[in-house]
Scaffold this motif. Structure first.
Motif, PDB file in Angstrom:
ATOM      1  N   LEU A  24       0.810  -1.217   0.000  1.00  0.00           N
ATOM      2  CA  LEU A  24       0.000   0.000   0.000  1.00  0.00           C
ATOM      3  C   LEU A  24       0.843   1.267   0.000  1.00  0.00           C
ATOM      4  O   LEU A  24       0.336   2.349   0.296  1.00  0.00           O
ATOM      5  N   TYR A  25       2.117   1.120  -0.325  1.00  0.00           N
ATOM      6  CA  TYR A  25       3.036   2.258  -0.341  1.00  0.00           C
ATOM      7  C   TYR A  25       3.486   2.546  -1.771  1.00  0.00           C
ATOM      8  O   TYR A  25       3.353   1.705  -2.673  1.00  0.00           O
ATOM      9  N   ASN A  26       4.064   3.728  -1.969  1.00  0.00           N
ATOM     10  CA  ASN A  26       4.445   4.152  -3.319  1.00  0.00           C
ATOM     11  C   ASN A  26       5.503   3.260  -3.952  1.00  0.00           C
ATOM     12  O   ASN A  26       5.544   3.104  -5.178  1.00  0.00           O
ATOM     13  N   GLU A  27       6.384   2.665  -3.124  1.00  0.00           N
ATOM     14  CA  GLU A  27       7.445   1.814  -3.679  1.00  0.00           C
ATOM     15  C   GLU A  27       6.873   0.667  -4.508  1.00  0.00           C
ATOM     16  O   GLU A  27       7.464   0.234  -5.499  1.00  0.00           O
ATOM     17  N   TYR A  28       5.723   0.156  -4.086  1.00  0.00           N
ATOM     18  CA  TYR A  28       5.095  -0.964  -4.791  1.00  0.00           C
ATOM     19  C   TYR A  28       4.610  -0.531  -6.177  1.00  0.00           C
ATOM     20  O   TYR A  28       4.831  -1.231  -7.176  1.00  0.00           O
ATOM     21  N   ILE A  29       3.967   0.622  -6.241  1.00  0.00           N
ATOM     22  CA  ILE A  29       3.519   1.176  -7.529  1.00  0.00           C
ATOM     23  C   ILE A  29       4.719   1.400  -8.446  1.00  0.00           C
ATOM     24  O   ILE A  29       4.677   1.113  -9.651  1.00  0.00           O
ATOM     25  N   GLU A  30       5.812   1.918  -7.879  1.00  0.00           N
ATOM     26  CA  GLU A  30       7.008   2.196  -8.678  1.00  0.00           C
ATOM     27  C   GLU A  30       7.565   0.926  -9.309  1.00  0.00           C
ATOM     28  O   GLU A  30       8.053   0.952 -10.448  1.00  0.00           O
ATOM     29  N   LYS A  31       7.497  -0.195  -8.596  1.00  0.00           N
ATOM     30  CA  LYS A  31       7.996  -1.455  -9.157  1.00  0.00           C
ATOM     31  C   LYS A  31       7.120  -1.942 -10.306  1.00  0.00           C
ATOM     32  O   LYS A  31       7.621  -2.516 -11.288  1.00  0.00           O
ATOM     33  N   ILE A  32       5.825  -1.738 -10.206  1.00  0.00           N
ATOM     34  CA  ILE A  32       4.931  -2.105 -11.312  1.00  0.00           C
ATOM     35  C   ILE A  32       5.241  -1.244 -12.534  1.00  0.00           C
ATOM     36  O   ILE A  32       5.301  -1.744 -13.665  1.00  0.00           O
ATOM     37  N   GLU A  33       5.479   0.026 -12.310  1.00  0.00           N
ATOM     38  CA  GLU A  33       5.810   0.929 -13.422  1.00  0.00           C
ATOM     39  C   GLU A  33       7.164   0.583 -14.024  1.00  0.00           C
ATOM     40  O   GLU A  33       7.348   0.676 -15.249  1.00  0.00           O
ATOM     41  N   GLU A  34       8.093   0.154 -13.189  1.00  0.00           N
ATOM     42  CA  GLU A  34       9.397  -0.295 -13.691  1.00  0.00           C
ATOM     43  C   GLU A  34       9.234  -1.540 -14.552  1.00  0.00           C
ATOM     44  O   GLU A  34       9.869  -1.675 -15.609  1.00  0.00           O
ATOM     45  N   ALA A  35       8.372  -2.461 -14.113  1.00  0.00           N
ATOM     46  CA  ALA A  35       8.114  -3.680 -14.891  1.00  0.00           C
ATOM     47  C   ALA A  35       7.522  -3.335 -16.248  1.00  0.00           C
ATOM     48  O   ALA A  35       7.875  -3.948 -17.267  1.00  0.00           O
ATOM     49  N   ASP A  36       6.643  -2.347 -16.297  1.00  0.00           N
ATOM     50  CA  ASP A  36       6.052  -1.909 -17.564  1.00  0.00           C
ATOM     51  C   ASP A  36       7.134  -1.472 -18.547  1.00  0.00           C
ATOM     52  O   ASP A  36       7.138  -1.882 -19.714  1.00  0.00           O
ATOM     53  N   ALA A  37       8.064  -0.649 -18.085  1.00  0.00           N
ATOM     54  CA  ALA A  37       9.132  -0.145 -18.958  1.00  0.00           C
ATOM     55  C   ALA A  37      10.043  -1.277 -19.431  1.00  0.00           C
ATOM     56  O   ALA A  37      10.465  -1.307 -20.599  1.00  0.00           O
ATOM     57  N   LEU A  38      10.337  -2.213 -18.544  1.00  0.00           N
ATOM     58  CA  LEU A  38      11.230  -3.321 -18.904  1.00  0.00           C
ATOM     59  C   LEU A  38      10.559  -4.293 -19.872  1.00  0.00           C
ATOM     60  O   LEU A  38      11.213  -4.818 -20.786  1.00  0.00           O
ATOM     61  N   ILE A  39       9.275  -4.533 -19.688  1.00  0.00           N
ATOM     62  CA  ILE A  39       8.550  -5.410 -20.619  1.00  0.00           C
ATOM     63  C   ILE A  39       8.496  -4.763 -22.004  1.00  0.00           C
ATOM     64  O   ILE A  39       8.667  -5.433 -23.029  1.00  0.00           O
ATOM     65  N   GLU A  40       8.290  -3.452 -22.037  1.00  0.00           N
ATOM     66  CA  GLU A  40       8.309  -2.738 -23.324  1.00  0.00           C
ATOM     67  C   GLU A  40       9.666  -2.904 -23.996  1.00  0.00           C
ATOM     68  O   GLU A  40       9.743  -3.202 -25.200  1.00  0.00           O
ATOM     69  N   GLU A  41      10.721  -2.731 -23.236  1.00  0.00           N
ATOM     70  CA  GLU A  41      12.071  -2.886 -23.787  1.00  0.00           C
ATOM     71  C   GLU A  41      12.268  -4.296 -24.339  1.00  0.00           C
ATOM     72  O   GLU A  41      12.824  -4.484 -25.437  1.00  0.00           O
ATOM     73  N   TYR A  42      11.795  -5.296 -23.596  1.00  0.00           N
ATOM     74  CA  TYR A  42      12.000  -6.685 -24.015  1.00  0.00           C
ATOM     75  C   TYR A  42      11.198  -7.017 -25.273  1.00  0.00           C
ATOM     76  O   TYR A  42      11.718  -7.660 -26.204  1.00  0.00           O
ATOM     77  N   VAL A  43       9.953  -6.574 -25.330  1.00  0.00           N
ATOM     78  CA  VAL A  43       9.122  -6.859 -26.506  1.00  0.00           C
ATOM     79  C   VAL A  43       9.704  -6.184 -27.746  1.00  0.00           C
ATOM     80  O   VAL A  43       9.742  -6.778 -28.837  1.00  0.00           O
ATOM     81  N   LYS A  44      10.186  -4.965 -27.600  1.00  0.00           N
ATOM     82  CA  LYS A  44      10.794  -4.271 -28.745  1.00  0.00           C
ATOM     83  C   LYS A  44      12.086  -4.961 -29.170  1.00  0.00           C
ATOM     84  O   LYS A  44      12.411  -5.008 -30.371  1.00  0.00           O
ATOM     85  N   TRP A  45      12.803  -5.514 -28.210  1.00  0.00           N
ATOM     86  CA  TRP A  45      14.013  -6.281 -28.546  1.00  0.00           C
ATOM     87  C   TRP A  45      13.623  -7.541 -29.322  1.00  0.00           C
ATOM     88  O   TRP A  45      14.285  -7.903 -30.311  1.00  0.00           O
ATOM     89  N   LEU A  46      12.543  -8.215 -28.884  1.00  0.00           N
ATOM     90  CA  LEU A  46      12.068  -9.400 -29.603  1.00  0.00           C
ATOM     91  C   LEU A  46      11.676  -9.046 -31.029  1.00  0.00           C
ATOM     92  O   LEU A  46      11.960  -9.804 -31.972  1.00  0.00           O
ATOM     93  N   GLU A  47      11.011  -7.910 -31.199  1.00  0.00           N
ATOM     94  CA  GLU A  47      10.619  -7.466 -32.542  1.00  0.00           C
ATOM     95  C   GLU A  47      11.851  -7.236 -33.413  1.00  0.00           C
ATOM     96  O   GLU A  47      11.904  -7.648 -34.578  1.00  0.00           O
ATOM     97  N   LYS A  48      12.850  -6.598 -32.843  1.00  0.00           N
ATOM     98  CA  LYS A  48      14.083  -6.319 -33.573  1.00  0.00           C
ATOM     99  C   LYS A  48      14.789  -7.610 -33.985  1.00  0.00           C
ATOM    100  O   LYS A  48      15.390  -7.699 -35.069  1.00  0.00           O
ATOM    101  N   GLU A  49      14.692  -8.623 -33.118  1.00  0.00           N
ATOM    102  CA  GLU A  49      15.337  -9.910 -33.395  1.00  0.00           C
ATOM    103  C   GLU A  49      14.489 -10.799 -34.305  1.00  0.00           C
ATOM    104  O   GLU A  49      14.880 -11.923 -34.610  1.00  0.00           O
ATOM    105  N   GLY A  50      13.318 -10.317 -34.709  1.00  0.00           N
ATOM    106  CA  GLY A  50      12.450 -11.114 -35.572  1.00  0.00           C
ATOM    107  C   GLY A  50      11.725 -12.229 -34.855  1.00  0.00           C
ATOM    108  O   GLY A  50      11.321 -13.219 -35.477  1.00  0.00           O
TER     109      GLY A  50
END
Length: 486
Positions: free
Chosen positions: A373-399
């Motif tokens: 129920l603290y802000n740190e938890y929300i921040e980790k979810i937002e961090e996961a969002d950015a990292l998943i975006e990075e990974y999916v774009k890397w997968l796209e680049k790799e075909g």
């Protein structure tokens, strides 16, 4: 990023003896009695052992039954009954036990352990004590469950230990009828509580998967990213533009239900076998016998010469064995998910699995160490969002995304306190779950209740593999474009 070493795998299993509530209770009680009566124990070990046999039924009872959520409030009734019947207790022993318990949970676990493992502050105890008092899950850090248990067991044990030291076995035979009546009433009381009040477990699907399999695979690959411990409404509150985009462009399951007990190893095992703990054999994070009793999705893929890999913490080796590519869980909380994504790139590049499952642990870690129920938890979810975006774009680049189905989900949510999960309290039962890909319906929301056991048969359906041997989940066909269903 390092793999989990053999030492870490063994250490993780040992830690579960203290982390999981059921094995913790007897370990803590025996340890407390041994420390408190240390000098006496050295002189009279026989009386110590004989009196231990008296409380053995209590240890068995508390191992067999969970007393989940509000049922834990009823644990005080047997302790009050003891005080009324025997009218004796050692205040110094009980205070000693309470002190040891809070030292273990707040200072050792909540401060030292988390500082060494994930780099939390040395001042973490200033918040962790509140989390222990509020915690609702099935771990040793559930003070509302553990306190009445060990206060009763220690009181009964110390009473008979003192009596046996003075009078021998006759001390037990004199009170035998009272003791038998007390235990009999307690077992009946416990049975009634669990039979008539414990009625919130998810319903079990009674039949095995019957959906007709497609004549050929729909997807070349399936990538499943599990954000461990992501609480659904906290995910909704977080700023997650990439995951929101995937959800809107795919199919969102608004009422995806996890399994009971909602523990990580249990949930992952159910997700990737398609069945429940009573069948696959994994009933908590404490795995007494390694391996599962049924086929997994990895076994199904091998039958059609396809390969699956899971990138996950050492705990999951206990269930899935060699199909798990482990990573060490001993790393700073701010580096964990970043390192996992880098390792995920490496595994995909080097092994190119048809099914790849990635476990992100940062959200779960911060929930357990700092609360949900603290802000740190929300921040980790937002961090996961950015990292998943990075990974999916890397997968796209790799075909790797041309004909790939992407599944984003959590294995369980987290409740208040120490990120509680296990007993299906508010916040842990329903999880984010959405599917995206070329064969997936776009902009669709499924509001009917579904179960995470459907993940394994759905993966099998997409990859053209047979369903795992004991799969009970239904294929999530609502997500698959109708013209491509068979």
């Amino acid at each position: 990023m390092k793999q989990a070493s053999s030492f870490e795998k063994v250490a993780a299993r040992c830690w579960n003896l203290l982390n999981e509530g059921k094995p913790f209770t007897p370990i803590f009680v025996v340890g407390t009695m041994s420390l408190f009566y240390f000098s006496v124990l050295l002189q009279d070990a026989v009386s110590f052992f004989i009196s231990f046999l008296v409380i053995l039924p209590l240890l068995i009872l508390y191992y067999l039954y969970d007393f989940p959520l509000f049922l834990r409030n009823y644990l005080w009734i047997p302790f009050i009954a003891y005080l009324m019947i025997w009218q004796q207790y050692s205040l110094s022993l009980l205070l000693f036990a309470a002190g040891l318990y809070f030292f273990f949970t707040i200072l050792f676990w909540g401060t030292l352990y988390y500082h060494l493992r994930i780099g939390t502050s040395w001042l973490n105890f200033t918040r962790f004590w509140k989390l222990v008092l509020k915690n609702s899950d099935s771990t040793s850090g559930n003070a509302q469950e553990q306190l009445p248990k060990f206060l009763l067991i220690l009181s009964l044990w110390s009473f008979y230990f003192e009596e046996v030291r003075v009078s021998g076995l006759s001390a037990i035979t004199v009170d035998l009828m009272t003791l038998l009546l007390f235990y009999g009433a307690l077992f009946v009381f416990t049975f009634i509580l669990h039979r008539y009040l414990f009625d919130w477990k998810p319903k079990v699907i009674p039949t095995y998967t019957e959906d007709e399999a497609p004549s050929k695979p729909l997807s070349d690959k399936v990538v499943v990213i599990v954000v461990d411990g992501m609480r659904k409404e906290r995910f909704e509150e977080a700023k997650t533009p990439f995951l929101d985009k995937l959800r809107k462009e795919g199919t969102d399951y608004a009422q995806m239900e996890t399994v009971y007990p909602a523990r990580t190893v249990v949930c992952f095992t159910s997700m990737f076998t398609g069945t429940y703990p009573f069948e696959h054999g994994i009933k908590s994070n404490m795995v007494w016998k390694l391996g599962i009793k049924v086929e997994s999705i990895f076994d199904s893929l091998r039958k059609v010469n396809k390969k699956g890999r899971m990138l996950a913490v050492a705990h999951l080796v206990d269930s899935m064995g060699k199909d798990v590519e482990t990573f060490t869980a001993v790393m700073n909380k701010d580096q964990a998910d970043r390192n996992i994504i880098e390792r995920a790139k490496q595994v995909m590049k080097e092994q190119d699995p048809d099914l790849f499952i990635v476990q992100l642990i940062g959200t779960d870690q911060i929930g357990h160490s700092r609360g949900v129920l603290y802000n740190e938890y929300i921040e980790k979810i937002e961090e996961a969002d950015a990292l998943i975006e990075e990974y999916v774009k890397w997968l796209e680049k790799e075909g790797k995304m041309d004909n790939t189905t992407l599944v984003i989900c959590a294995d369980h949510g987290q409740a208040d306190g120490i990120g509680g999960h296990g007993h299906l309290d508010e916040g842990e039962r329903y999880v984010p779950f959405f599917v995206h890909g070329p064969h997936i319906e776009k902009g669709k929301v499924v509001n009917e209740k579904q179960s995470l056991v459907s993940l394994a048969p759905t993966i099998a359906y997409l990859l053209g593999a047979p369903y795992p041997s004991h799969s009970r989940g239904r294929v999530l066909k609502e997500a698959i474009r109708k013209e491509e269903q068979h």
